[in-house]
Design a protein around this motif. Structure first.
Motif, PDB file in Angstrom:
ATOM      1  N   CYS A 148     -12.809  13.408  12.315  1.00 55.11           N
ATOM      2  CA  CYS A 148     -13.819  14.383  11.919  1.00 55.11           C
ATOM      3  C   CYS A 148     -14.102  15.283  13.109  1.00 55.11           C
ATOM      4  N   ASP A 178     -18.008  15.376  14.043  1.00 54.71           N
ATOM      5  CA  ASP A 178     -18.457  14.231  14.839  1.00 54.71           C
ATOM      6  C   ASP A 178     -17.615  14.076  16.108  1.00 54.71           C
ATOM      7  N   CYS A 237     -15.792  13.158   5.266  1.00 58.71           N
ATOM      8  CA  CYS A 237     -16.579  12.338   6.183  1.00 58.71           C
ATOM      9  C   CYS A 237     -18.011  12.205   5.652  1.00 58.71           C
ATOM     10  N   CYS A 239     -20.508  12.957   7.111  1.00 59.10           N
ATOM     11  CA  CYS A 239     -21.298  14.118   7.531  1.00 59.10           C
ATOM     12  C   CYS A 239     -21.049  15.300   6.610  1.00 59.10           C
ATOM     13  N   ASN A 255     -18.124  16.891   6.298  1.00 57.59           N
ATOM     14  CA  ASN A 255     -16.992  17.679   6.780  1.00 57.59           C
ATOM     15  C   ASN A 255     -15.685  17.125   6.220  1.00 57.59           C
TER      16      ASN A 255
HETATM   17 ZN   LIG Z   1     -18.078  13.805  10.238  1.00 60.87          ZN
END
Ligand SMILES: [Zn+2]
Length: 933
Positions: A186, A189, A428, A430, A432
């Motif tokens: 990712c 991250d 992900c 998050c 993304n």
């Molecule tokens: Zn991520």
């Protein structure tokens, strides 16, 4: 007032829960003793959100098992801790910090985090600490009999010392290696992405593609393929006219690729410099060339995904169904009609153009047909296993030509390797999109090592796996496991000892903590700085070394470990077989001696909510805490353990949960009513107590096999049904006998593991001072089993059922009822057939008897009817009757008053041969004829 109403007003699960919690406060703290131990563990939770009822079952089933063995007088240890390592909470805290509406909604509205607490969630450690506390509170409210003294979180400094010790052993055994590797990554991250970090795409694998480089003016157009040998059959490329491509310098050479591809290549060791945009429509109808296929045109195709590899595709319509059908669609519009598929592989079972053959055979008419993927797979496999290139292309089998061509292209034709996922999207936590990145200083656990795999396979053979079907899945996982990227750059966790800039990732720091539980409450007393690997070597392996600190405390810990370890059973949902449950065996066999290796695992099915898969991210969950406050903890426990066996999927439906609550209410009311009965014991009491022994035996066996549903069937419905019959059979004016006190005590204990709150309350009502949680589990007493009385009652119950169904059929108001019993000779026929091993020839044998011969057809008919009846009756009826006839007259005479009361008419009992009834001829043993007049 209706029966039971007054009692039910006292039924208050909330009050029972309060009472029990107070009495249980330290009750389940478990220390080594002279009893035999039973140590169970559950995969600890990652507390990043609220628990739902699906989680509930994962912890409640082991609790039922723990409570069962505790009552069997074993010393039971059931510990719990919280797994807080990894990146997910870091992502969550970032999203909360930037006020991401989806995340705020999830945490504020679904998980009900108060605003002031939510504001502190910008610190990831606050999130896990908040939910760890909440998990403990909810687990306690469910009645989990956990030894909370041993609770820890995986970022405790002492735990980190333990993990360092674990890794020292893995490293010394050669299982930790450093290498170059494509990983899921990712870029937000800036971290590799583990299974736990994915919102979507956890099945996606990283695949190695060859980029075939087509010359396009002064640039290259690369297309990714798994089948470079088909280059000879390329008729065109596909470009998406709606996509804006870019011209980029990749490692100094000009490439035309999608923007997405440009970003991906940067992560895979290429320098990429974007020069200008190139609209896809400008590529259409231009030509490209490759030395192995000549000059071919670029055709338009909407299906080309710019996010798949380079965003350009080479087309081999003779061997790829997608290409074939896309070309056919264009040609049906009258375009590009001069292009013909160019076959190059001969494969048995297909015509000259395999893709055309397969598409036509399947009757597929357009690209969007859902069968296209499986058709592609079919051709791919057929050609790989049986296909051969045409002689003019070298004549090699496909499996060899493919690798040779890939190498030749890399050597001679400017090809490069590109890694890409086999399925998309991969997202992900998050939010993304995950990409593939090549890491150079990545550390791995070498699960690919055949010797290590062998050690694991050898130990798996000795392990108890429940249900047995999961064994193949474990074997498959061990065989298939590849090297595992075991460090991360972001998140919470223990620093990687050989590169402190990295952290040990969460699936790799949680594999032997079951051993840590045995000492978790004691090791806290020692300063973590003193906890060298030598200290743990002493505690877990008994290795002595000079200058060990706090020797007395270490000895106490060693003693705990030796007493509790290995664990007896580990419980987890089945989705952890492919990682955690298998990893932990790898780690155990490396570190611990043979007699300290895990003994068994129980694997659970999944939870559904109203028929759909439970998923926190999709909001399809019912929170465990809400379930407990709405239905009561006992109801939740009984539903989750009783509606399916642990390894089956269960479906939470509120209306079914409510009926479970009613069941507990009935149980409570029954015990409360029956406990004071004072009557003299009758035959029917002996029947009830006899049946009870069998329920005890069957339920005990079921729980020994983790069959919680089967166990509840015995203890709840089984006993309830018996009691219904018992009460029906009691003489008028009698409320039951003193024997019922035994039943109340046994029944309450049998249900205690499932509904411990109600059971604790009733146990006290039954006059016991101590906790039922530690009371002795009932043992079936064979001396109390009276099969003769059971058989008599079964005859009576079946006859009552017959009478009821006949009454329904004839629909007259009966004036009397006659039970016509079969004559002695039919009993003899019945017995002979029941005893015989060959039921086909037995009728002939019977008819050899002179007395039977005389009866002629009547006897053959009776023999046939008896055969049918014997097939229908359960073995527990047939077996005793084969030995000895039942005195049916005595049974019915003793029950005459009962029958008259049941049916409200005079009841006559008579023998078939002395009665004049025509129906008398149909009387059979265990099935008297019934005459209603
Ligand atoms: Zn991520």
């Amino acid at each position: 007032m209706r029966r039971g109403e007054g009692i039910l007003s006292e039924f208050d699960l909330g009050r029972f829960e309060e009472e029990a919690h107070e009495r249980w406060l330290h009750a389940f703290e478990s220390n080594p003793s002279d009893r035999e131990k039973f140590y169970i563990t559950v995969a600890f939770p990652y507390p990043s959100g609220a628990m739902h009822v699906g989680h509930g079952r994962t912890y409640i089933v082991p609790d039922v098992i723990a409570r069962f063995w505790r009552m069997r007088q074993k010393q039971v240890l059931f510990p719990m801790a919280f797994h807080v390592t990894g990146a997910p909470v870091v992502g969550i805290s970032k999203r909360i910090a930037r006020n991401d509406p989806k995340t705020i909604h999830l945490y504020r509205d679904l998980y009900k985090v108060p605003q002031n607490v939510l504001e502190e969630f910008t610190n990831p450690l606050t999130i896990v600490k908040h939910f760890a506390a909440e998990y403990q509170r909810v687990m306690t409210s469910c009645g989990l009999s956990i030894d909370w003294r041993r609770r820890f979180i995986t970022v405790d400094p002492t735990y980190s010392r333990f993990v360092e010790w674990q890794w020292k052993h893995l490293y010394e055994a050669g299982h930790v290696i450093k290498g170059v590797h494509p990983v899921r990554y990712c870029t937000v991250d800036d971290n590799p992405v583990g299974d736990h970090d994915l919102l979507e795409g956890d099945k996606a694998e990283v695949i190695k593609f060859t980029l075939v480089m087509f010359r396009f003016g002064d640039a290259f157009i690369p297309t990714a393929t798994l089948r470079p040998e088909t280059i000879h059959g390329v008729t065109n490329l596909w470009a998406n006219p709606n996509v804006t491509y870019v011209r980029a310098l990749v490692d100094g050479k000009a490439w035309i690729i999608s923007k997405e591809a440009a970003e991906k290549l940067v992560l895979q060791d290429h320098t990429v410099e974007i020069k200008e945009e190139v609209p896809g429509k400008d590529l259409v109808d231009k030509t490209v060339s490759h030395p192995l296929c000549g000059t071919v045109p670029i055709l338009p195709a909407d299906f080309v995904d710019p996010d798949m590899a380079t965003g350009m595709v080479m087309s081999v319509p003779a061997h790829a169904p997608f290409d074939y059908i896309a070309l056919r669609d264009l040609q049906q519009q009258g375009k590009y009609t001069t292009i013909k598929p160019v076959p190059l592989i001969k494969v048995e079972g297909y015509g000259e153009v395999p893709a055309q053959d397969a598409v036509e055979r399947a009757g597929i008419h357009h690209q969007m047909d859902s069968r296209m993927d499986s058709l592609t797979q079919e051709i791919y496999s057929a050609e790989f296993s049986k296909g051969k290139l045409f002689a003019k292309f070298g004549g090699k089998p496909v499996r060899i030509a493919r690798e040779d061509m890939a190498q030749e292209m890399l050597d001679k034709y400017d090809s490069v390797i590109m890694y890409e996922f086999d399925t998309r999207p991969v997202i992900c936590r998050c939010g993304n999109k995950v990409k593939v990145k090549i890491l150079h200083d990545q550390w791995f656990l070498k699960y690919s090592d055949p010797e290590w795999k062998q050690q694991v396979s050898d130990h798996l053979k000795d392990m108890a796996l429940v249900p047995p079907e999961v064994r193949t899945e474990f074997d498959r996982t061990v065989g298939w496991l590849k090297d595992w990227a075991c460090t991360r750059r972001v998140g919470l966790g223990t620093k990687f000892p050989w590169d402190p800039a990295q952290l040990i990732e969460p699936l790799s720091d949680s594999t032997v903590y079951m051993a840590y539980y045995t000492i978790a409450h004691r090791i806290r007393e020692i300063d973590s700085k003193l906890l060298t690997p030598e200290v743990f070597d002493y505690i877990f392996l008994g290795k002595k070394s000079p200058d060990l600190p706090e020797k007395k405390k270490l000895d106490a810990m060693r003693e705990e470990f030796l007493y509790w370890y290995p664990y007896d059973f580990r419980f987890s949902a089945k989705d952890l077989i492919s990682n955690h449950l298998t990893f932990q065996i790898f780690h155990h066999v490396t570190i611990f001696p043979k007699d300290k290796l895990p003994k068994g695992m129980v694997v659970f099915g999944m939870g559904l909510l109203n028929g759909a898969k439970m998923s926190s991210s999709k909001g399809n969950v019912f929170l465990l805490e809400d379930a407990v406050s709405e239905f009561g903890a006992d109801t939740v426990r009984m539903f989750l353990t009783g509606s399916a066996e642990p390894w089956q999927d269960f479906d939470w439906r509120n209306e079914l949960v409510l009926s479970t609550k009613k069941q507990i209410e009935r149980f409570y009311a029954t015990i409360t009513e029956l406990k004071g009965a004072q009557g003299e014991p009758q035959d029917i009491d002996r029947w009830l107590i006899s049946r009870l022994q069998e329920h005890i035996a069957r339920m005990t066996a079921a729980l020994e096999n983790f069959q919680t549903r089967q166990a509840l069937q015995e203890a709840s419905f089984g006993i309830e049904t018996d009691l219904k019959w018992y009460r029906r059979r009691l003489p008028e004016g009698c409320d039951g006998s003193r024997e019922l006190a035994t039943l109340c005590s046994v029944w309450t204990r049998l249900l205690a593991p499932f509904i411990p709150f109600t059971a604790e309350h009733l146990w006290r009502e039954l006059g016991n001072k101590d906790l039922i949680s530690f009371a002795e589990w009932p043992v079936a007493d064979e001396k109390l089993i009276n099969s003769k009385i059971e058989l008599s009652e079964e005859l009576l119950a079946r006859t009552v059922e017959d009478i009821e169904s006949i009454k329904k059929l004839i629909q007259i108001t009966p004036k009397s009822l006659t039970i016509v019993l079969a004559p002695a000779w039919k009993h003899e026929v019945f017995r002979t057939i029941a005893q015989s091993t060959d039921r086909n020839t037995v009728i002939k044998e019977i008819m050899k008897n002179d007395a039977m011969k005389k009866r002629g057809k009547e006897a053959t008919d009776a023999a046939k009817q008896c055969t049918t009846l014997i097939h229908r009756l359960p073995p527990h009826v047939v077996e005793p009757l084969a030995k000895e006839p039942l005195n049916e007259r005595a049974v019915f005479e003793a029950a005459q008053a009962f029958l008259e009361h049941e049916f409200g008419v005079p009841v006559h009992i008579t023998d078939a041969e002395s009665s004049g009834h025509a129906k008398g001829a149909t009387a059979l043993p265990f099935k008297p004829a019934i005459v209603i007049e």
